[in-house]
Design a protein around this motif. Sequence first.
Motif, PDB file in Angstrom:
ATOM      1  N   VAL A 101       0.840  -1.208   0.000  1.00 14.15           N
ATOM      2  CA  VAL A 101       0.000   0.000   0.000  1.00 14.15           C
ATOM      3  C   VAL A 101       0.871   1.251   0.000  1.00 14.15           C
ATOM      4  O   VAL A 101       0.616   2.200  -0.752  1.00 14.15           O
ATOM      5  N   ASN A 102       1.902   1.249   0.831  1.00 14.32           N
ATOM      6  CA  ASN A 102       2.796   2.411   0.889  1.00 14.32           C
ATOM      7  C   ASN A 102       3.564   2.594  -0.413  1.00 14.32           C
ATOM      8  O   ASN A 102       3.782   3.728  -0.876  1.00 14.32           O
ATOM      9  N   MET A 103       3.971   1.485  -1.010  1.00 13.43           N
ATOM     10  CA  MET A 103       4.670   1.556  -2.288  1.00 13.43           C
ATOM     11  C   MET A 103       3.757   2.128  -3.374  1.00 13.43           C
ATOM     12  O   MET A 103       4.167   2.977  -4.168  1.00 13.43           O
ATOM     13  N   ALA A 104       2.512   1.653  -3.390  1.00 14.01           N
ATOM     14  CA  ALA A 104       1.557   2.126  -4.390  1.00 14.01           C
ATOM     15  C   ALA A 104       1.313   3.624  -4.249  1.00 14.01           C
ATOM     16  O   ALA A 104       1.309   4.366  -5.244  1.00 14.01           O
ATOM     17  N   GLN A 105       1.113   4.077  -3.000  1.00 12.68           N
ATOM     18  CA  GLN A 105       0.863   5.495  -2.776  1.00 12.68           C
ATOM     19  C   GLN A 105       2.077   6.342  -3.144  1.00 12.68           C
ATOM     20  O   GLN A 105       1.936   7.446  -3.693  1.00 12.68           O
ATOM     21  N   ALA A 106       3.282   5.819  -2.863  1.00 14.18           N
ATOM     22  CA  ALA A 106       4.497   6.554  -3.209  1.00 14.18           C
ATOM     23  C   ALA A 106       4.632   6.706  -4.727  1.00 14.18           C
ATOM     24  O   ALA A 106       5.022   7.764  -5.233  1.00 14.18           O
ATOM     25  N   HIS A 107       4.299   5.640  -5.464  1.00 14.44           N
ATOM     26  CA  HIS A 107       4.324   5.742  -6.931  1.00 14.44           C
ATOM     27  C   HIS A 107       3.274   6.734  -7.425  1.00 14.44           C
ATOM     28  O   HIS A 107       3.536   7.536  -8.329  1.00 14.44           O
ATOM     29  N   ALA A 108       2.078   6.672  -6.842  1.00 15.92           N
ATOM     30  CA  ALA A 108       1.009   7.595  -7.244  1.00 15.92           C
ATOM     31  C   ALA A 108       1.417   9.042  -6.988  1.00 15.92           C
ATOM     32  O   ALA A 108       1.180   9.926  -7.826  1.00 15.92           O
ATOM     33  N   ASN A 109       2.040   9.283  -5.841  1.00 13.25           N
ATOM     34  CA  ASN A 109       2.487  10.647  -5.514  1.00 13.25           C
ATOM     35  C   ASN A 109       3.579  11.117  -6.478  1.00 13.25           C
ATOM     36  O   ASN A 109       3.602  12.285  -6.877  1.00 13.25           O
ATOM     37  N   ALA A 110       4.484  10.200  -6.840  1.00 13.46           N
ATOM     38  CA  ALA A 110       5.535  10.556  -7.802  1.00 13.46           C
ATOM     39  C   ALA A 110       4.916  10.912  -9.151  1.00 13.46           C
ATOM     40  O   ALA A 110       5.311  11.890  -9.794  1.00 13.46           O
ATOM     41  N   SER A 111       3.926  10.139  -9.563  1.00 15.35           N
ATOM     42  CA  SER A 111       3.231  10.427 -10.820  1.00 15.35           C
ATOM     43  C   SER A 111       2.595  11.810 -10.788  1.00 15.35           C
ATOM     44  O   SER A 111       2.704  12.582 -11.748  1.00 15.35           O
ATOM     45  N   THR A 112       1.935  12.121  -9.690  1.00 18.14           N
ATOM     46  CA  THR A 112       1.267  13.423  -9.548  1.00 18.14           C
ATOM     47  C   THR A 112       2.266  14.571  -9.663  1.00 18.14           C
ATOM     48  O   THR A 112       2.005  15.582 -10.329  1.00 18.14           O
ATOM     49  N   LYS A 122       7.207  10.666 -17.846  1.00 17.95           N
ATOM     50  CA  LYS A 122       7.850  10.160 -16.627  1.00 17.95           C
ATOM     51  C   LYS A 122       6.804   9.759 -15.589  1.00 17.95           C
ATOM     52  O   LYS A 122       7.051   8.897 -14.741  1.00 17.95           O
ATOM     53  N   ALA A 123       5.649  10.397 -15.668  1.00 21.24           N
ATOM     54  CA  ALA A 123       4.581  10.088 -14.707  1.00 21.24           C
ATOM     55  C   ALA A 123       3.959   8.727 -14.983  1.00 21.24           C
ATOM     56  O   ALA A 123       3.611   7.992 -14.054  1.00 21.24           O
ATOM     57  N   ILE A 124       3.815   8.374 -16.263  1.00 21.86           N
ATOM     58  CA  ILE A 124       3.076   7.163 -16.644  1.00 21.86           C
ATOM     59  C   ILE A 124       3.642   5.874 -16.029  1.00 21.86           C
ATOM     60  O   ILE A 124       2.873   5.064 -15.495  1.00 21.86           O
ATOM     61  N   GLU A 129       2.827   1.381 -12.208  1.00 19.48           N
ATOM     62  CA  GLU A 129       3.256   0.583 -11.055  1.00 19.48           C
ATOM     63  C   GLU A 129       2.258   0.697  -9.909  1.00 19.48           C
ATOM     64  O   GLU A 129       1.972  -0.293  -9.214  1.00 19.48           O
ATOM     65  N   ALA A 130       1.715   1.892  -9.708  1.00 20.33           N
ATOM     66  CA  ALA A 130       0.689   2.074  -8.668  1.00 20.33           C
ATOM     67  C   ALA A 130      -0.520   1.190  -8.963  1.00 20.33           C
ATOM     68  O   ALA A 130      -1.068   0.535  -8.061  1.00 20.33           O
ATOM     69  N   ILE A 131      -0.933   1.148 -10.228  1.00 21.70           N
ATOM     70  CA  ILE A 131      -2.065   0.308 -10.628  1.00 21.70           C
ATOM     71  C   ILE A 131      -1.761  -1.167 -10.365  1.00 21.70           C
ATOM     72  O   ILE A 131      -2.593  -1.903  -9.824  1.00 21.70           O
ATOM     73  N   HIS A 132      -0.575  -1.590 -10.755  1.00 19.74           N
ATOM     74  CA  HIS A 132      -0.166  -2.982 -10.530  1.00 19.74           C
ATOM     75  C   HIS A 132      -0.224  -3.342  -9.044  1.00 19.74           C
ATOM     76  O   HIS A 132      -0.751  -4.402  -8.657  1.00 19.74           O
ATOM     77  N   LEU A 133       0.269  -2.453  -8.206  1.00 17.86           N
ATOM     78  CA  LEU A 133       0.302  -2.719  -6.762  1.00 17.86           C
ATOM     79  C   LEU A 133      -1.086  -2.697  -6.150  1.00 17.86           C
ATOM     80  O   LEU A 133      -1.412  -3.535  -5.296  1.00 17.86           O
ATOM     81  N   TYR A 134      -1.930  -1.770  -6.579  1.00 15.62           N
ATOM     82  CA  TYR A 134      -3.295  -1.733  -6.043  1.00 15.62           C
ATOM     83  C   TYR A 134      -4.102  -2.946  -6.498  1.00 15.62           C
ATOM     84  O   TYR A 134      -5.004  -3.396  -5.791  1.00 15.62           O
ATOM     85  N   HIS A 135      -3.766  -3.493  -7.666  1.00 14.14           N
ATOM     86  CA  HIS A 135      -4.378  -4.758  -8.082  1.00 14.14           C
ATOM     87  C   HIS A 135      -3.995  -5.871  -7.099  1.00 14.14           C
ATOM     88  O   HIS A 135      -4.832  -6.679  -6.693  1.00 14.14           O
ATOM     89  N   GLN A 136      -2.713  -5.893  -6.713  1.00 12.14           N
ATOM     90  CA  GLN A 136      -2.250  -6.908  -5.768  1.00 12.14           C
ATOM     91  C   GLN A 136      -2.932  -6.752  -4.413  1.00 12.14           C
ATOM     92  O   GLN A 136      -3.301  -7.742  -3.782  1.00 12.14           O
ATOM     93  N   VAL A 137      -3.090  -5.516  -3.995  1.00 11.49           N
ATOM     94  CA  VAL A 137      -3.713  -5.243  -2.697  1.00 11.49           C
ATOM     95  C   VAL A 137      -5.222  -5.512  -2.760  1.00 11.49           C
ATOM     96  O   VAL A 137      -5.838  -5.927  -1.773  1.00 11.49           O
ATOM     97  N   GLY A 138      -5.807  -5.275  -3.936  1.00  7.76           N
ATOM     98  CA  GLY A 138      -7.246  -5.462  -4.091  1.00  7.76           C
ATOM     99  C   GLY A 138      -8.068  -4.251  -3.707  1.00  7.76           C
ATOM    100  O   GLY A 138      -9.245  -4.375  -3.377  1.00  7.76           O
ATOM    101  N   ASP A 139      -7.446  -3.067  -3.766  1.00  7.89           N
ATOM    102  CA  ASP A 139      -8.160  -1.836  -3.408  1.00  7.89           C
ATOM    103  C   ASP A 139      -8.821  -1.266  -4.661  1.00  7.89           C
ATOM    104  O   ASP A 139      -8.200  -0.544  -5.444  1.00  7.89           O
TER     105      ASP A 139
END
Length: 217
Positions: A101-112, A122-124, A129-139
Motif C-alpha cells: 500500500v505504501n509503495m503504491a501510494q508513493a508511486h502515485a504521488n511521484a506520478s502526480t 515520466k509520470a506514466i 506501477e501504482a495500478i499494478h500494486l493496487y491490483h495486488q492489494v485489491g483496493d
Amino acid sequence: YVLATENNLRAIRLFEKLGNVKEQANTKGNLGIVYYRTGNKQKAIELFKESAMLRESVSDIKGLAAIYGNLATAYTSYSLDSAIFFQLQALKNATKTGALVNMAQAHANASTLYARQKEYTKAIPHEEEAIHLYHQVGDQNKLIARYLAMASLFSLLNDSVQTEINYSKADRIASELNSKVQFQNIHLHKANFYKQQNNYTEALRHMEAHYRYKDSI
C-alpha cells in the motif's frame, strides 16, 4: 496548535535526555506537521530534515519513507524538482519496507508530481506501477482513482485512444462495486475530457449523468 507545539517541544527535550533517537525523530516529524499546518513551511522543512537525519542514523526505513514523503509535500509549493527528489527517496524507502500500500501510494504521488511538472511520460510508469500494486492489494477504489489519473495523463499527451481505454477500466470497476459515488466522479472526468475535445454533445451527456448520480446519493 500552540499546545501541540509546546507538548512536542517538551517531548523532544525529554527524548534527547533519554537518548531515544527514534522518538526524537518521530516527535520532530510531528512538530514539523504542526508548523506545516499553521503555514510555516520553512520551519516544517527544517524539522522534517532533522527528523530524516535522525531516522537515517537508526536505519528507520519505514519512518524515512514517511518523512521524505512529508518533505515532498512541503516542497511542492516551492520547488517541484526538490519535491520530486524527496518523493523518489520516499519511494525508495517504501520499496525497502515491502509494504504494498505504501509503495503504491508513493508511486502515485511521484506520478502526480511529474504531471505537475508537465513531464507526463515520466509520470506514466509510476502510475502503471501504482495500478499494478493496487491490483495486488485489491483496493478497487484506489484503482479507479489511478485509472482516472492515467486517463488524464494520456489526455494531456493527446492520446484519446488510451484515455478512453483507461476510462473504460475505471467504468468496469465502478460497475463491479455498483458505486454511485465513483460513477459520479467518472462522469465528471469524462465531461471535462470531452469538453477539451470540443465534443460538447458527449460533454453534456456526461455532465448530466454526473448530476444524476450526485442527486441520487
